[in-house]
Design a protein around this motif. Structure first.
Motif, PDB file in Angstrom:
ATOM      1  N   ASP A 284     125.090  70.743  64.108  1.00  0.00           N
ATOM      2  CA  ASP A 284     125.067  69.743  65.183  1.00  0.00           C
ATOM      3  C   ASP A 284     123.720  69.861  65.912  1.00  0.00           C
ATOM      4  N   THR A 321     125.395  59.829  65.060  1.00  0.00           N
ATOM      5  CA  THR A 321     126.596  60.656  65.199  1.00  0.00           C
ATOM      6  C   THR A 321     127.432  60.490  63.933  1.00  0.00           C
ATOM      7  N   ARG A 327     125.745  65.606  65.463  1.00  0.00           N
ATOM      8  CA  ARG A 327     124.653  64.669  65.748  1.00  0.00           C
ATOM      9  C   ARG A 327     123.386  65.110  65.017  1.00  0.00           C
TER      10      ARG A 327
END
Ligand SMILES: NC(=O)c1ccc[n+]([C@@H]2O[C@H](COP(=O)([O-])OP(=O)(O)OC[C@H]3O[C@@H](n4cnc5c(N)ncnc54)[C@H](O)[C@@H]3O)[C@@H](O)[C@H]2O)c1
Length: 416
Positions: A284, A321, A327
């Motif tokens: 992420d 996303t 992300r």
């Protein structure tokens, strides 16, 4: 004739060009000489190369040498609008603005061909390819062309190999004073500059993945390490991978690097270097970007398909996303991060690249008629001359061989 974003930016552009001129002594020395000798008198030069302050110094030099010039940018995101305006204001025919569409991009190239060039100058071979694919009638009047970058040289060698190249082209990229400096130190510094402008993240302590340990990758890897990043390299060439290993970098497959990297940069000139299966395992917050010539190294079509949303979070920084909630931040839409998110290479290094471009065009103006179609390299003496001038203008003196040493160098009888 010209089409630029906003002519009112001309004064700001002029200042930027003057700044570059103050840092490009080799090209400026060639300009001063050419003002008198006019080696490009009567030449019409169509150019397709990033419109930056350094390119403007080259354009001014070509004009001072007697050429008529018509210019377009070679990437939709790399044009510096103030520089384009400054060139237009001094009556250079220029068709370039930041953020153009792909259709506009080719329209601009077409406009530069309207004056039937006698010389072409490319960065990526899109201009020369347009001549060959759509305007073969123009090729007869072209004495030759020059090519600035690795990917363009690959395209041209492939055209020559298939017997499709219609005129001689000089691979400026392959000159030592270009490839070993611009690609290494220029791309090294300016790609980091682009990443920092687009993210402002701390590099120290980050795992920084460089795909491709060629000229550009080598420069980026060394600069990232200098800022304290843990650099990982991915390669397909055993020798390049070995060089990276012995330089102290960790080398692994992208499948493995994708899991541990914080920042990724591609510098390969190859398509699909980072694809769906890599995005799927990234952390992420991973940041990805490219500094290779075309925007095909990151497969953003696949990333888009895996994403449930996308938004711009900073200039040149889009957050995707994924459906798994992670992300991924894509810089400069996957285009050359150093030119789209920063200003491209520093002037000092472009000084040598564009000195090679200038000398290449002068050679073609003089000798192009008698050269067969094909891809040529500039003579070694020219590299030596450009390096000598660069050292001299930098106030650096070097030793010379004594007559005894010259003799020793060719004396095969001297041993233990
Ligand atoms: N950003 C800029 O301003 C800038 C400046 C100069 C060149 N370039 C471009 O950068 C690219 C690289 O140029 P270069 O001079 O470093 O070329 P190079 O040939 O010296 O290096 C490319 C390296 O990438 C490796 N490679 C190829 N496919 C790979 C893959 N799938 N995974 C990992 N490694 C792979 C090759 O083995 C090679 O070592 C080209 O597209 C060139 O046109 C960009």
């Amino acid at each position: 004739m010209s089409k630029v974003a906003n002519l009112k930016l001309a004064d700001a552009g002029k200042l930027r060009i003057e700044w570059a001129e103050s840092r490009m002594p080799v090209l400026m020395a060639l300009r001063e000489r050419a003002k008198k000798t006019q080696p490009l008198r009567g030449m019409r030069v169509a150019g397709c190369l990033h419109v930056t302050k350094e390119t403007a110094v080259l354009v001014r030099t070509l004009r001072a040498a007697g050429a008529e010039v018509s210019w377009s940018g070679c990437n939709p995101l790399s044009t510096q609008d103030d520089v384009a305006a400054a060139l237009a204001a001094e009556d250079t025919s220029i068709f370039a603005w930041h953020g153009m569409s792909k259709d506009d991009f080719y329209w601009c190239i077409e406009e530069t061909l309207k004056f039937s060039p006698t010389l072409t100058l490319d960065d990526g071979a899109d201009l020369i390819f347009t001549v060959h694919a759509k305007h073969q009638e123009l090729a007869k009047g072209v004495l030759g062309g020059t090519e600035e970058t690795t990917t363009g040289v690959h395209r041209l060698r492939a055209m020559a190999h298939d017997g499709k190249l219609l005129y001689p082209v000089i691979a400026v990229n392959d000159s030592e004073t270009k490839w070993d400096f611009d690609n290494v130190y220029g791309t090294g510094q300016s790609s980091i500059d682009g990443i920092l402008r687009a993210t402002s993240v701390l590099l120290a302590g980050k795992t920084f993945v460089v795909a491709g340990y060629g000229h550009c990758g080598r420069g980026v890897a060394s600069r990232a390490r200098g800022l304290g990043a843990n650099v990982v390299v991915t390669e397909i060439s055993p020798t390049q991978a070995l060089k990276a290993t012995l330089e102290g970098f960790r080398v692994m497959k992208m499948d493995e690097a994708a899991r541990i990297g914080d920042i990724f940069i591609t510098a390969t000139g190859m398509k699909d270097v980072i694809v769906e299966r890599h995005f799927a395992v990234m952390k992420d917050g991973a940041v990805i970007c490219n500094t290779g010539h075309y925007d095909c190294e990151l497969n953003l079509v696949e990333l888009e398909a895996m994403s449930k949303g996308k938004r711009e979070v900073r200039a040149n920084n889009e957050e995707y996303t994924l459906k798994n909630g992670h992300r991924i931040y894509v810089l400069a839409q996957g285009r050359l991060v150093n030119l789209a998110a920063a200003e491209g290479h520093p002037s000092e290094v472009m000084d040598m690249s564009f000195a090679n471009q200038f000398q290449g065009l002068c050679k073609l103006a003089k000798e192009g008629k008698s050269m067969k179609p094909g891809v040529y390299e500039l003579p070694k003496e020219q590299d030596v001359e450009i390096a000598r001038l660069k050292l001299e203008t930098s106030g650096i003196a070097i030793d010379a061989l004594t007559p005894e040493q010259v003799k020793y160098a060719t004396d095969y009888s001297a041993g233990t």
